[in-house]
Design an enzyme around this catalytic site. Structure first.
Site, PDB file in Angstrom:
ATOM      1  N   TYR A 433      15.767  15.102 -86.100  1.00 44.98           N
ATOM      2  CA  TYR A 433      14.418  15.144 -86.694  1.00 44.98           C
ATOM      3  C   TYR A 433      13.379  14.386 -85.852  1.00 44.98           C
ATOM      4  CZ  TYR A 433      15.596  10.855 -89.583  1.00 44.98           C
ATOM      5  OH  TYR A 433      15.956   9.639 -90.059  1.00 44.98           O
ATOM      6  N   GLU A 434      12.115  14.602 -86.186  1.00 39.21           N
ATOM      7  CA  GLU A 434      10.983  14.058 -85.396  1.00 39.21           C
ATOM      8  C   GLU A 434      11.032  14.532 -83.944  1.00 39.21           C
ATOM      9  OE1 GLU A 434       8.689  12.913 -86.954  1.00 39.21           O
ATOM     10  OE2 GLU A 434       9.635  12.240 -88.811  1.00 39.21           O
ATOM     11  N   GLY A 435      11.450  15.777 -83.738  1.00 38.35           N
ATOM     12  CA  GLY A 435      11.595  16.301 -82.372  1.00 38.35           C
ATOM     13  C   GLY A 435      13.009  16.049 -81.899  1.00 38.35           C
TER      14      GLY A 435
END
Lengths: 570, 570
Positions: A433-435
């Site tokens: 997550y978050e890239g």
């Protein structure tokens, strides 16, 4: 065992190694902040984490968040703990005093969230996005909107979400289809489906503030057609808006955090910032979130390490080589070389990672509050380079290193008993997550390093070498090799896929250099520590050199081999 | 998606690369076996796995085995599938025809269990120990005991367990305390607690045969005081014996296999083999089990790879560099370099691992059935060296590689949807059971390599290099470096801990050399394959060179650095 907050370890890095109290006191915003205050806040936050949040971790995993007819019930105790958390002012720690915050340095927020994540990753997901949402609203909302939402988000009285991902488009936000239709009253009716929304629905707070990427009717396709909207669950007149949670995902771990599939049915919201600039506004939020994710990684690894260390200190198995007979029928497993290596190696990552994270927190404060341009720009460069590296390095290490810690417990690690397998399952999502970590690597190499041929990176390395407490020939040698390598990658002409193939190696190599840099700052101060702490830190430093840094040479070798035979620009 | 059995991939290695049908036909025991028969059995086993066992995998994880008042209920469908399995003769595939077996080469058992583990690791745990128990009873039981148990275990009508571990003693079997008291009728009353017993209780078969390590009254402490006993759940008169399952463990994964805490309350059993030789008798069983665990690793990695590959072929995200525009709004993620690298790298491990596993199966047959001593001894050397390496390498890769495959799916990998996270959770235990991977490494270096100063290893490397289809200068170079390094480690005098610290590096390095060896056999035959298969194998071979083998140099570097400054024998 619950996570133990050992704030003296953190304080040693903050105070004796980084000299953070002196550094932040130079920034006008923190003129009133001194070491005593910082230490006091650190210890209080550690106490809150240990007493209120850590004991809820196991129930969070086993009971988990539960979906019931569109509502989400959080695990027992989660709401009370959250109410105590925001009412004690913790979410507002580093928010601006004029927004209801306490105006403290970012490092105290960093240590708070590191400890919270270690103690209870699932619970911590809820407030984890608050600060990013606060910054986003502060910088992009109209004054009217701020009046309604900024204070509530700053204090954490209301929680916030980031609604980006859509079912057909994961990392590729440019494919998002959610629509925003202008309404007569100046608001926009938002319609569409979003998935993987952490905390999209829950019973922790009375309202939830959704920040949503959507397209205006005349928007072009792709990322430039995205605008950002603020859509509350309940509007200022107390009306429940048509924002629905259709289900929560069944996941490998992180059961204490509901991952929601959200449906917006012409839900009225406000434009945040300018039309078509939604992605830029959201990225402010995502960069802050990425440092938080690195801190989650460090915290989770420390939580796993604590369990492995405690187990290794009490479990006896077989004879350890080079250990004197002691009347026991077997030796402690901490004395077996393979176990010692695993434990010391993970400490090298945790302690070096903490230095890097707290240093980044300092640079975040400098980037925001320093009075001269030069300091602000230098600080911004650190943040730009360090953020993707740290997000990727410490989330990968959280997963692989906590798996190593699990290994120390053998079969007792694979069963629930000690709770270490939960950390491995929880940690896995941080690589995504978050890239995803692959996207972090591409961000680093393609966006941050290559555009100027590696110039900013080279300057940054030189500056960091110059600011070491003592010259370090090995770090300097590696920096020279790295700069040459970077130039060679920048010069490749005929292979558009190559930098993308090598991005992971590049990020790992730079990250290992940064870890070595961290330890070059830490090592000279170890004499200040009392035994047996000093021995623990020294063993970790030795493990860094023996077992961790050889990967740097491997990464360079992989990239050098890949460059053979490529065409270069004249 | 359920696991797809793609037997043509396996057959390519077995037939075209290894020439196994010709090789086994040279052994008198398999004079009747030809390529057609082998292919037919392979395809039939694949069909059984795909149709009967694979569809039960998800339910096995979600419903899991359930403990109820001492009984263990297996997940829905497990009993029927098992009954069909043994009645079709699958467990007896490579057992001696005079024991009711089919007398087929070990490779067909290897491929069967690889596919079974890939399809449903939890279910496969039940029959996974059968062959080891069969060998143990065959070689150590009295004729009376064989009459009662050998046939039932050979056919799998009754399942078997290995009862080794006790609560206070994990890997250290010498600490075991379970007691065996002689009874008037020549049997022994077994009393004690055992933990981590896979399939200690279940409803798959009408009886369960426990092989139990325990101490006779006059036994010395430590490993030499252990004897092996056979204790059935139900005795030959139909009486239920006092062997109780007190609980099953809650685990990270492998929910379809009950991990039992067993209590023996003066349960009557028979001595298997000689008093005080229990560990030796059990190790026969454990060595067979270790190859099986390597096959589990390969299978689980292939199962995860299939899902990642399928996802990468249908999911579109962003533009991939160097890919021509095709009218779609985004490219397939399989065309993104980072994804391609992950997929190709895992195939390098799977296909090379298969070659090594099937080759080991051939050597097992040679060690047992070859008519000349020399062939038998050479085969035994392969098995002794390859078993710990493969157990460790392919279980670690199963975990880390399936995590890489999960990464290909991003958030969709972390949720249950595609089922890939189950493989990661299931795979984790394989690094622990049947001897932790650290114990495998110590077994390799301390017991197999160093006692003769690396001589047998050096001879083995020379022989393997000579039997390559074409000379391979790079493999030969690495073999020379490895032999020197091994001698240098053997000569170290003053550091008893050093070989234990380096054992993991040593195992990884040797394992990578073996993987390269496998591909040196595979690569020359790739021309026989049709496209697009050939391209897939070629990409995997390239991934091996670019992304996998650089670790070999890193391991050598770590060991070389550690050797600097050590004292050596004159």
């Amino acid at each position: 065992m619950d996570y133990q907050t050992r704030t003296h370890d953190l304080w040693f890095l903050i105070d004796q190694v980084l000299g953070l109290p002196r550094q932040v006191a130079r920034l006008p915003a923190f003129a009133e902040v001194d070491a005593d205050l910082m230490r006091q806040v650190l210890d209080e936050s550690g106490k809150f984490v240990a007493e209120v949040v850590a004991p809820l971790n196991r129930a969070g995993d086993e009971q988990g968040a539960r979906w019931q007819a569109g509502e989400v019930l959080m695990p027992d105790g989660f709401r009370d703990a959250y109410q105590a958390f925001w009412q004690a002012g913790w979410p507002a720690l580093s928010c601006d005093p004029q927004d209801g915050g306490q105006g403290l340095p970012a490092v105290l927020e960093a240590t708070l969230y590191e400890m919270l994540s270690a103690a209870n990753h699932g619970w911590t997901m809820a407030p984890g996005l608050l600060h990013g949402a606060y910054e986003c609203i502060k910088h992009h909302a109209s004054d009217d909107l701020k009046r309604m939402y900024l204070g509530k988000v700053a204090t954490g009285e209301w929680l916030a979400t980031m609604c980006l991902t859509e079912p057909h488009a994961g990392s590729d936000l440019g494919l998002a289809r959610t629509k925003a239709q202008p309404m007569a009253d100046g608001r926009y009716a938002i319609s569409g489906s979003k998935i993987f929304i952490s905390g999209g629905e829950h019973d922790l707070t009375d309202n939830i503030v959704h920040l949503v990427l959507a397209r205006l009717p005349d928007a072009p396709p792709g990322p430039k057609g995205l605008s950002l909207f603020l859509v509350p669950k309940i509007d200022p007149h107390g009306q429940r808006l048509p924002v629905y949670c259709d289900r929560i995902e069944e996941k490998m771990g992180l059961h204490g955090s509901p991952t929601c599939a959200m449906r917006f049915e012409a839900a009225p919201g406000w434009l945040l910032g300018e039309p078509g600039k939604g992605l830029g506004a959201m990225f402010v939020m995502m960069n802050a979130a990425r440092l938080h994710v690195a801190l989650q990684g460090i915290g989770l690894l420390d939580a796993a390490w604590q369990k492995a260390d405690a187990y290794a200190r009490e479990r006896r198995q077989m004879r350890a080589p080079g250990v004197a007979r002691n009347g026991q029928e077997a030796d402690l497993i901490q004395d077996h070389p393979a176990v010692r290596r695993m434990l010391d190696t993970q400490r090298a990552w945790i302690d070096g990672g903490r230095w890097l994270a707290y240093r980044t927190a300092l640079e975040l404060d400098r980037a925001k509050h320093a009075s001269d341009d030069d300091t602000r720009q230098t600080a911004q460069r650190w943040c730009a380079l360090a953020t993707p590296v740290m997000k990727s390095m410490f989330t990968q290490q959280a997963f692989e290193g906590s798996s190593q810690c699990l290994q120390v417990l053998g079969g007792h690690g694979y069963v629930r008993e000690w709770g270490i397998e939960q950390h491995v399952r929880d940690a896995r999502v941080t690589m995504i997550y978050e890239g995803t970590n692959e996207i972090q690597a591409i961000d680093l190499l393609q966006r941050k390093v290559l555009p100027d041929g590696g110039l900013a990176l080279a300057e940054w390395m030189v500056l960091e070498l110059a600011s070491l407490p003592a010259t370090d020939p090995d770090l300097a040698r590696r920096a020279r090799i790295w700069q040459e390598l970077t130039q060679d990658i920048a010069r490749v002409q005929n292979q558009p896929r190559l930098p993308f193939e090598l991005a992971d190696d590049y990020l790992r190599g730079l990250g290992l250099w940064m870890l070595q840099l961290a330890w070059a700052h830490i090592a000279p101060r170890l004499g200040d520590l009392p035994e047996p702490e000093r021995a623990r830190w020294r063993s970790a430093h030795q493990a860094l050199r023996r077992w961790v840094l050889p990967e740097w040479d491997m990464r360079v070798g992989i990239m050098r081999t890949a460059l053979v035979g490529t065409e270069v620009a004249a």
